[in-house]
Design a protein around this motif. Structure first.
Motif, short mmCIF file in Angstrom:
data_model
loop_
_atom_site.label_atom_id
_atom_site.label_comp_id
_atom_site.label_asym_id
_atom_site.label_seq_id
_atom_site.Cartn_x
_atom_site.Cartn_y
_atom_site.Cartn_z
N GLN A 40 26.96 23.75 -43.74
CA GLN A 40 26.40 23.43 -42.44
C GLN A 40 27.35 22.55 -41.62
N ASP A 60 21.69 23.92 -48.82
CA ASP A 60 20.80 24.81 -48.07
C ASP A 60 20.32 24.05 -46.84
N HIS A 61 21.15 24.06 -45.80
CA HIS A 61 20.83 23.37 -44.55
C HIS A 61 21.15 24.27 -43.36
N TYR A 62 20.40 24.06 -42.29
CA TYR A 62 20.59 24.85 -41.08
C TYR A 62 21.11 24.03 -39.90
N PRO A 64 25.53 27.48 -38.80
CA PRO A 64 25.07 27.51 -40.19
C PRO A 64 25.10 28.91 -40.77
N THR A 65 25.17 28.96 -42.09
CA THR A 65 25.01 30.21 -42.83
C THR A 65 23.86 30.05 -43.79
N ASP A 66 23.14 31.11 -44.05
CA ASP A 66 21.99 31.04 -44.94
C ASP A 66 22.45 31.00 -46.40
N PHE A 90 11.64 26.04 -46.34
CA PHE A 90 12.30 27.14 -45.64
C PHE A 90 11.72 28.51 -45.98
N GLU A 116 16.60 19.52 -38.69
CA GLU A 116 16.91 20.94 -38.82
C GLU A 116 15.64 21.77 -38.74
N TYR A 152 15.02 24.70 -35.63
CA TYR A 152 14.84 26.13 -35.91
C TYR A 152 13.37 26.53 -36.10
#
Length: 309
Positions: free
Chosen positions: A10, A37-39, A51-53, A79, A112, A116
């Motif tokens: 991220q 695991d962050h957006y 960000p990437t999933d 999430f 985050e 989103y």
């Protein structure tokens, strides 16, 4: 002690950059490649290209790597719904030939969620949801083939599920839990975790939290020896002080602070720091690599640190 690589995409990383790090980690003998695991980015970095999933990334890496283990520190329970998450992780485990590990936590970064459109309940409810997610995910994976799974939950009731697909690893992929919570975290770890991870904590604080989890294991009639104990530390290793300073500047940190709080300094200093964690029972360390373009960093640690720990 096993050394693993841990990234924070991220902060700014494309899939191709992550693949380059994962492949170099694989080539040089690190035990695993993990990612956050962050957006949303943190701090003053741009975060570009965005960000990437986490599980999309790991699905790609499952096909683009061959032997290295892959996982998350930590997937946020806020999430994803537990049923679809169980399907996703099982599928990526199949794609990788059985190399996946699921690190999961409550989720903590409020900004985050608002950025989103993700609901962010109070902490107590997040723990309740995490506990129920763990029951659903493990229940789906561990249900015998041909049987169905039911869970009369408050947040995630499940009825007559075929509990498919199954992961390659049986009875299930390893589950990592972690954090500094003094009560519910140890109890959840004792019940569900194959590995307990403590991120960015001192040796003294790590020892104290490990003991809380061991006490929770005893209360649950579980042998603590069945748990893997691990830490995560930021990495900043250099052949000399000048190289340490250069790498510290590249990630916006000070060498002295990194030596105090991370795995930093010359290879000998890093070996000494890791040895102190080993003395309290830490069996793995996730080395947080923040400058993803500096692949020589991994080469140095593999050549000069890994062989001594």
């Amino acid at each position: 002690m096993e050394l693993r690589i841990f990234t924070e995409p991220q902060q700014g990383a494309s899939y191709h950059q992550l693949l380059a790090v994962a492949r170099r980690a694989e080539e040089t003998g690190f035990g695993a490649f993990f990612r956050s695991d962050h957006y949303l980015k943190m701090g003053s970095v741009s975060g570009d290209p965005g960000p990437t999933d986490a599980w999309t990334t790991l699905a790609g890496l499952a096909r683009d790597t061959k032997t290295i283990r892959l996982g998350t520190l930590m997937t946020a329970a806020t999430f994803r719904l537990p049923g679809p998450l169980a399907i996703t992780v099982a599928q990526v485990d199949q794609m990788s030939g059985g190399r996946v590990e699921l690190g999961i936590g409550t989720g903590w970064f409020a900004e985050e969620h608002t950025a989103y459109g993700i609901p962010f309940p109070p902490l107590g409810e997040r723990f309740d949801r995490l506990e129920e997610q763990l029951a659903v995910i493990t229940g789906l994976w561990e249900t015998p083939a041909g049987s169905t799974f039911d869970h009369p939950g408050k947040y995630y009731p499940v009825s007559d599920s075929p509990a498919l697909p199954k992961p390659v690893q049986q009875p299930r992929p390893p589950i990592l839990l972690g954090g500094t919570g003094p009560k519910r975290t140890p109890r959840l770890a004792a019940r569900y975790a194959d590995e307990f991870n403590l991120p960015f904590a001192s040796v003294e604080d790590s020892a104290a939290q490990f003991q809380r989890v061991k006490d929770a294991c005893a209360e649950a009639d579980r042998d603590p020896a069945t748990m893997t104990w691990s830490n995560a530390l930021v990495l900043c290793c250099g052949r000399d002080d000048a190289e340490v300073a250069r790498r510290a500047a590249a990630i916006g940190r000070e060498p002295d602070e990194l030596r105090e709080n991370g795995a930093a300094g010359t290879p000998a200093e890093v070996v000494d720091k890791l040895g102190r964690y080993a003395e309290i029972g830490s069996e793995r360390v996730y080395l947080q690599v923040l400058d993803l373009a500096d692949l020589d960093h991994l080469e140095l640690v593999a050549a000069e640190v890994m062989r001594q720990v």
